[in-house]
Design an enzyme around this catalytic site. Structure first.
Site, short mmCIF file in Angstrom:
data_model
loop_
_atom_site.label_atom_id
_atom_site.label_comp_id
_atom_site.label_asym_id
_atom_site.label_seq_id
_atom_site.Cartn_x
_atom_site.Cartn_y
_atom_site.Cartn_z
N HIS A 308 1.04 -1.42 -0.20
CA HIS A 308 0.15 -0.05 0.07
C HIS A 308 0.64 1.15 -0.07
CE1 HIS A 308 0.69 0.66 4.23
NE2 HIS A 308 0.60 -0.57 4.50
N CYS A 324 3.36 -5.36 6.49
CA CYS A 324 3.07 -4.60 5.08
C CYS A 324 3.98 -4.13 4.61
CB CYS A 324 2.04 -3.69 5.34
SG CYS A 324 0.23 -4.46 5.83
#
Length: 349
Positions: A308, A324
């Site tokens: 992201h 992440c």
């Protein structure tokens, strides 16, 4: 001359929930720590002389560039790498670690000696792209209108906002042109960012997208994400931030992309965050470029993990996350045009 790059429209935060991404009851991850406050480093302007537009675009020199190099030649190489889809993160005229990684990645992908320095051979390969490297852009009324809003440090205060917008016009234009607000100001010393003012900016709009990818490969040690074609050849590369080895290290092996969400929301759940204040409350934070997960979320098969964007592009490649894979917003958006649900993501040491 318009250089406006299409951006994700800021729609209702319910869109992320409807897409089924893990941004609801459990937050993004049981191990995904809340991203740092979205107050970006402005990257103070350098003391270098102002860049001359015509001289910059007509330069044909091939200086050897390495870590520590600064100035117009570095900026030229950074723009060429960006347009070749080997992003250095923020274009800023400074040869630092991200640029070294991406120069080497570009060299290896194009059959050159992987020195991590910009050699004459590297210049020759990059200059297959002959479009001007700087362009002029006239600031519009829409650019000035924003909206712009200071991002509160307190998460509960952020939850009161309808969107996590850019804080300033300089931040918005910097991101559009893949640079920092500070470097954009340096390129336009003495100019006010007002309607009708013509500014100089990196000409990143001329980059030709590569062919569609077939898979993602992440070099964990180098902190580089590659897009591979069907023949397993790299067609694009991006710098990334990943978790450290003590807290939520990026696991070696294979995952797959499960979904894509544009303009995702973020659920701040202190019950699953290691450093949350004791009195913090669970809240839902609206989407926007200064949302903790930026403007794009690519959900992975590992529960609550994703690739992201980030509200702090200056940290990409230099900082560690608590889970992440972080990219600049513009790189995450470009990546999303090359991949889709079902693509494998191979992480190697």
């Amino acid at each position: 001359m318009a250089l406006v790059r299409p951006r994700v429209s800021f729609t209702s935060s319910l869109r992320a929930v409807a897409a089924g991404v893990c941004l609801t009851a459990l937050g993004l991850s049981g191990t995904h720590a809340f991203a740092k406050p979205a107050h970006r480093s402005a990257a103070a302007p350098q003391a270098d002389r102002a860049i001359d537009f015509d001289s910059f675009n007509s330069a044909t020199d091939t200086p050897l560039l390495k870590v520590g190099s600064r100035g117009a030649a570095v900026t030229r190489a950074q723009i060429l790498l960006d347009r070749a889809w080997y992003s250095v993160g923020e274009i800023d005229g400074r040869f630092a670690t991200n640029m070294q990684r991406m120069v080497k990645a570009y060299q290896l992908a194009h059959g050159l000696n992987g020195t991590g320095t910009v050699t004459p051979e590297t210049w020759q390969a990059l200059r297959d792209d002959a479009a001007p490297l700087l362009a002029r852009y006239t600031i519009t009324a829409k650019d000035v209108a924003g909206p712009y809003e200071k991002t509160p440090k307190d998460m509960a205060e952020r939850a009161q906002l309808k969107a996590l917008n850019y804080e300033t016009i300089e931040e918005a234009l910097g991101e559009r042109f893949h640079t920092s607000a500070g470097y954009l100001k340096q390129l336009n010393a003495g100019k006010k960012f007002e309607e009708g003012v013509e500014i100089t900016a990196p000409n990143v709009a001329n980059g030709k997208p590569p062919t569609k990818g077939a898979a993602i490969e992440i070099d964990k040690a180098a902190r580089v994400l590659y897009v591979l074609d069907a023949a397993k050849r790299p067609v694009a590369g991006f710098p990334i931030s990943i978790g450290n080895e003590k807290n939520d290290p990026l696991p070696i092996g294979r995952m797959t992309i499960r979904n894509e969400v544009k303009n995702p929301t973020f659920t701040y759940n202190p019950a699953i965050l290691k450093n949350a204040p004791k009195d913090a409350q669970k809240v839902e934070v609206a989407g926007g470029p200064n949302n903790p997960v930026g403007s794009i979320w690519l959900g992975l098969s590992k529960p609550h993990w994703g690739i992201h964007g980030t509200p702090d592009p200056s940290n990409v490649g230099h900082s560690e996350t608590n889970g992440c894979i972080h990219m600049t917003n513009w790189d995450a958006e470009r990546l999303s045009t090359l991949v889709k649900a079902g693509f494998r993501v191979d992480v190697r040491p």
